[in-house]
Structures are given as structure tokens and as C-alpha cells.
Design a protein around this motif. Structure first.
Motif, PDB file in Angstrom:
ATOM      1  N   ASP A 216     -10.086   8.169   1.281  1.00 11.05           N
ATOM      2  CA  ASP A 216     -10.942   7.630   0.709  1.00 11.05           C
ATOM      3  C   ASP A 216     -10.518   6.735  -0.609  1.00 11.05           C
ATOM      4  O   ASP A 216     -11.145   5.482  -0.537  1.00 11.05           O
ATOM      5  N   PHE A 217      -9.682   7.140  -1.309  1.00 10.50           N
ATOM      6  CA  PHE A 217      -9.326   6.202  -2.177  1.00 10.50           C
ATOM      7  C   PHE A 217      -8.505   5.131  -1.724  1.00 10.50           C
ATOM      8  O   PHE A 217      -8.764   4.055  -2.332  1.00 10.50           O
ATOM      9  N   GLU A 218      -7.547   5.227  -0.543  1.00 10.68           N
ATOM     10  CA  GLU A 218      -6.941   4.195  -0.286  1.00 10.68           C
ATOM     11  C   GLU A 218      -8.068   2.880   0.299  1.00 10.68           C
ATOM     12  O   GLU A 218      -7.594   1.872   0.306  1.00 10.68           O
ATOM     13  N   ARG A 219      -9.107   3.189   0.847  1.00 16.47           N
ATOM     14  CA  ARG A 219      -9.905   2.329   1.176  1.00 16.47           C
ATOM     15  C   ARG A 219     -10.448   1.450   0.338  1.00 16.47           C
ATOM     16  O   ARG A 219     -10.965   0.584   0.445  1.00 16.47           O
ATOM     17  N   THR A 220     -10.384   1.795  -1.229  1.00 16.21           N
ATOM     18  CA  THR A 220     -10.832   0.967  -2.199  1.00 16.21           C
ATOM     19  C   THR A 220      -9.668  -0.040  -2.511  1.00 16.21           C
ATOM     20  O   THR A 220     -10.012  -0.887  -3.641  1.00 16.21           O
ATOM     21  N   LEU A 221      -8.602   0.019  -2.100  1.00 12.52           N
ATOM     22  CA  LEU A 221      -7.554  -0.571  -2.560  1.00 12.52           C
ATOM     23  C   LEU A 221      -7.453  -2.244  -1.663  1.00 12.52           C
ATOM     24  O   LEU A 221      -8.110  -2.096  -0.541  1.00 12.52           O
ATOM     25  N   PRO A 222      -6.849  -3.007  -2.187  1.00 10.62           N
ATOM     26  CA  PRO A 222      -6.623  -4.295  -1.367  1.00 10.62           C
ATOM     27  C   PRO A 222      -5.984  -3.966  -0.190  1.00 10.62           C
ATOM     28  O   PRO A 222      -5.128  -3.092  -0.162  1.00 10.62           O
ATOM     29  N   LEU A 223      -6.028  -4.657   0.891  1.00 13.88           N
ATOM     30  CA  LEU A 223      -5.362  -4.094   2.301  1.00 13.88           C
ATOM     31  C   LEU A 223      -3.941  -4.207   1.761  1.00 13.88           C
ATOM     32  O   LEU A 223      -3.311  -3.206   2.639  1.00 13.88           O
ATOM     33  N   GLU A 224      -3.223  -4.952   1.328  1.00 13.91           N
ATOM     34  CA  GLU A 224      -1.843  -4.918   1.023  1.00 13.91           C
ATOM     35  C   GLU A 224      -1.201  -3.694   0.203  1.00 13.91           C
ATOM     36  O   GLU A 224       0.007  -3.412   0.395  1.00 13.91           O
TER      37      GLU A 224
ATOM     38  N   VAL B 152       8.599  -0.579   1.074  1.00 16.37           N
ATOM     39  CA  VAL B 152       9.529  -2.026   0.575  1.00 16.37           C
ATOM     40  C   VAL B 152       9.610  -2.578   1.887  1.00 16.37           C
ATOM     41  O   VAL B 152       9.445  -2.148   2.927  1.00 16.37           O
ATOM     42  N   PRO B 153       9.868  -4.011   1.691  1.00 17.70           N
ATOM     43  CA  PRO B 153       9.804  -4.623   2.850  1.00 17.70           C
ATOM     44  C   PRO B 153      11.253  -4.642   3.667  1.00 17.70           C
ATOM     45  O   PRO B 153      10.861  -4.834   4.841  1.00 17.70           O
ATOM     46  N   GLU B 154      12.122  -4.444   3.093  1.00 19.91           N
ATOM     47  CA  GLU B 154      13.338  -4.654   3.867  1.00 19.91           C
ATOM     48  C   GLU B 154      13.711  -2.848   4.218  1.00 19.91           C
ATOM     49  O   GLU B 154      13.148  -1.963   3.828  1.00 19.91           O
TER      50      GLU B 154
END
Length: 144
Positions: A43-51, A74-76
Motif C-alpha cells: 500500500d505504501f509503495e503504491r504512493t511512491l513515484p514509479l522509479e 542500485v543500477p549496477e
């Protein structure tokens, strides 16, 4: 002089929640409760920007004595051997065949959770036997 009261171990990773779930099962840790006003982490995660969704997770020792583990995306990807690793102390005080049997039993349990066995290092007169493993993202750790 400042006194350190707590230590957090932070992992860079690709999938924080998967790694947090793995280490919760390994150590008997738990996920912290979601932020106030949210019934679940989802539920919390759904409130965050997609990234930012799925960018971090943590797990805690329910007894409060072990360090908090924090996982951040992290991206790497992981490229080389860890410079730091966890020792999961499951055979403290055991020696010889009894120690190896305990290490092998825990290894089998962790393989079922997605860990990978790397190698058994037998006692050498200086160090007792330990078993080197990798977690679900390839991070090395030892059963000791």
C-alpha cells in the motif's frame, strides 16, 4: 566522543524485497511494520513515484539485539567478490564432524531458500570448518 549504539548493514542489490525476504528466513528476522497509515508495504509503495517503488527494504531482529539489514536498489550489478560478508554463526562451539554436520544441515535449508553452496573449508589447525555460500543475488556469506 560519540558512542556508537547501533550498526546497520547495507546491501547494494537489484531486488531489495527479495533479498530482505531471503535474509529474514535465514536469520529469523522480520520486515519492519509499514509506515503509519498504511496496512502493508505494498500500500505504501503504491504512493511512491514509479522509479522509487521497490527501491529499498529492510529486515530487523525481532529480539532487537542483531543489526538492522538494509537493502537498496542500485543500477549496477555485482561484479567482484564482496569486501565484507556476513558470518551466520550456526555451529559455535562445535568441532570436527559434529560441526561439519551442522554446517551441512543449515546449507541444505538455505539452498531450499535459493542460496548457492560455494565450498566447504575444512578445519586447518588454525580455523574451524566453515561453509562459503552465496545469497540469492550472489553475495558471499559463510556458515560458521
Amino acid at each position: 566522543m560519540t558512542t556508537v549504539r547501533q550498526v546497520q548493514v547495507t546491501f547494494d542489490c537489484a531486488d531489495p524485497r527479495r533479498l530482505a525476504d531471503f535474509w529474514c528466513q535465514v536469520l529469523g528476522y522480520v520486515l519492519p511494520p509499514p509506515p503509519g497509515g498504511f496496512a502493508t508495504w505494498e500500500d505504501f509503495e503504491r504512493t511512491l513515484p514509479l522509479e522509487r517503488r521497490g527501491a529499498a527494504a529492510a529486515c530487523l531482529d525481532p529480539a532487537g539485539s542483531g543489526p538492522r539489514l538494509f537493502f537498496q536498489r542500485v543500477p549496477e550489478g555485482k561484479i567482484v567478490k564482496n569486501r565484507l560478508h556476513l558470518d551466520v554463526r550456526i555451529a559455535t562451539g562445535l568441532v570436527g564432524a559434529e560441526r561439519v554436520t551442522a554446517l551441512e544441515a543449515e546449507c541444505a535449508r538455505l539452498i531450499a531458500l535459493g542460496a548457492v553452496r560455494v565450498r566447504l573449508l575444512l578445519a586447518d589447525g588454525w580455523n574451524e570448518s566453515c561453509l562459503v555460500m552465496q545469497d540469492v543475488e550472489g553475495n558471499e556469506f559463510c556458515l560458521d
